[in-house]
Design a protein around this motif. Structure first.
Motif, PDB file in Angstrom:
ATOM      1  N   LYS A 211       0.866  -1.187   0.143  1.00  0.00           N
ATOM      2  CA  LYS A 211       0.114   0.034   0.078  1.00  0.00           C
ATOM      3  C   LYS A 211       0.900   1.207  -0.027  1.00  0.00           C
ATOM      4  CE  LYS A 211      -4.010   0.376   0.352  1.00  0.00           C
ATOM      5  NZ  LYS A 211      -4.973   0.159  -0.763  1.00  0.00           N
ATOM      6  N   ALA A 212       2.029   1.390   0.642  1.00  0.00           N
ATOM      7  CA  ALA A 212       2.879   2.471   0.677  1.00  0.00           C
ATOM      8  C   ALA A 212       3.484   2.636  -0.654  1.00  0.00           C
ATOM      9  CB  ALA A 212       3.849   2.296   1.847  1.00  0.00           C
TER      10      ALA A 212
ATOM     11  N   ASN B  54      -4.874   4.254  -3.168  1.00  0.00           N
ATOM     12  CA  ASN B  54      -3.895   5.447  -2.312  1.00  0.00           C
ATOM     13  C   ASN B  54      -4.206   5.468  -0.809  1.00  0.00           C
ATOM     14  OD1 ASN B  54      -2.244   7.434  -2.679  1.00  0.00           O
ATOM     15  ND2 ASN B  54      -3.666   9.046  -2.225  1.00  0.00           N
ATOM     16  N   ASN B  55      -5.518   5.026  -0.476  1.00  0.00           N
ATOM     17  CA  ASN B  55      -5.847   4.793   0.941  1.00  0.00           C
ATOM     18  C   ASN B  55      -5.034   3.750   1.727  1.00  0.00           C
ATOM     19  OD1 ASN B  55      -6.976   5.024   3.456  1.00  0.00           O
ATOM     20  ND2 ASN B  55      -9.063   5.529   2.730  1.00  0.00           N
ATOM     21  N   GLY B  56      -4.549   4.012   2.540  1.00  0.00           N
ATOM     22  CA  GLY B  56      -3.826   2.882   3.414  1.00  0.00           C
ATOM     23  C   GLY B  56      -4.641   2.219   4.256  1.00  0.00           C
ATOM     24  N   ALA B  57      -5.832   2.601   4.470  1.00  0.00           N
ATOM     25  CA  ALA B  57      -6.801   1.987   5.502  1.00  0.00           C
ATOM     26  C   ALA B  57      -7.543   1.020   4.589  1.00  0.00           C
ATOM     27  CB  ALA B  57      -7.650   2.969   6.242  1.00  0.00           C
TER      28      ALA B  57
ATOM     29  N   ARG C 251       5.442   7.555   4.894  1.00  0.00           N
ATOM     30  CA  ARG C 251       5.537   8.576   3.654  1.00  0.00           C
ATOM     31  C   ARG C 251       6.978   8.997   3.927  1.00  0.00           C
ATOM     32  NH1 ARG C 251      -0.486  11.000   3.143  1.00  0.00           N
ATOM     33  NH2 ARG C 251      -1.125   9.126   2.174  1.00  0.00           N
ATOM     34  N   VAL C 252       7.502   9.629   4.925  1.00  0.00           N
ATOM     35  CA  VAL C 252       8.693  10.237   5.049  1.00  0.00           C
ATOM     36  C   VAL C 252       9.966   9.183   4.810  1.00  0.00           C
ATOM     37  CG1 VAL C 252      10.364  11.274   6.793  1.00  0.00           C
ATOM     38  CG2 VAL C 252       7.873  11.908   6.608  1.00  0.00           C
ATOM     39  N   ALA C 253       9.491   8.016   5.326  1.00  0.00           N
ATOM     40  CA  ALA C 253      10.644   6.932   5.310  1.00  0.00           C
ATOM     41  C   ALA C 253      10.802   6.465   3.783  1.00  0.00           C
ATOM     42  CB  ALA C 253      10.320   5.678   6.010  1.00  0.00           C
ATOM     43  N   GLY C 254       9.841   6.594   2.962  1.00  0.00           N
ATOM     44  CA  GLY C 254       9.885   6.458   1.516  1.00  0.00           C
ATOM     45  C   GLY C 254      10.694   7.355   0.918  1.00  0.00           C
TER      46      GLY C 254
END
Length: 161
Positions: free
Chosen positions: A9-10, A40-43, A127-130
């Motif tokens: 998902k990410a 686009n929605n992680g949930a 998202r920041v880790a990406g």
């Protein structure tokens, strides 16, 4: 969802972002705005079709979802685009990696400040880790070019002389 699905998902979110956002992906893929929004929605558990992955990865030039699938099976993809690697500057790459590292440290500090990490905070940190992964990949690409060339000038200058 298990960890694998969160990674996929990410990667889907990153792919949608790099392809210009939901509306551009709707145009490129032929899927509805609702479907792309669920990707686009992680949930949401919805995953992209193989055809959509192929079209979108070709569009942005990065195999983001495919790389996650390969990693799941103990494999890694190689980047055949040596021209892109040659254009990446080691100093610029290092600076971006340091910026992304600081951004990740900040995001994690905010997430853990109350002793609880919510799913929303985990998504933000992910998202920041990406971005950090992309920055590290660019730095590694620039270093590979330097190794292949047998070295390179660092491009640093002493100021004041």
């Amino acid at each position: 969802m298990d960890a694998f699905l969160f990674r996929v998902k990410a990667a889907q979110r990153d792919l949608i972002e790099r392809c210009g956002g939901i509306m551009r992906v709707v145009d490129k893929s032929g899927y509805s705005k609702s479907e792309v929004g669920r990707w686009n929605n992680g949930a949401e558990p919805d995953l992209m079709s193989v055809g959509a992955i192929a079209v979108l990865e070709r569009d942005c030039g990065q195999a983001l979802v495919t790389a996650v699938l390969a990693e799941t099976n103990g494999r890694r993809l190689t980047d055949p685009d040596e021209t892109r690697k040659a254009e990446v500057n080691v100093l610029t790459s290092h600076a971006e990696l340091m910026r992304q590292t600081a951004e990740l440290a900040n995001a994690i500090a905010i997430a853990i400040s109350d002793g609880q990490v919510t799913p929303s905070e985990a998504t933000t940190v992910d998202r920041v880790a990406g971005g950090l992964e992309r920055a590290a990949s660019d730095l590694r690409a620039s270093l590979a070019v330097i190794k292949a060339r047998g070295g390179a000038a660092a491009g640093l200058k002493v100021v004041g002389e």
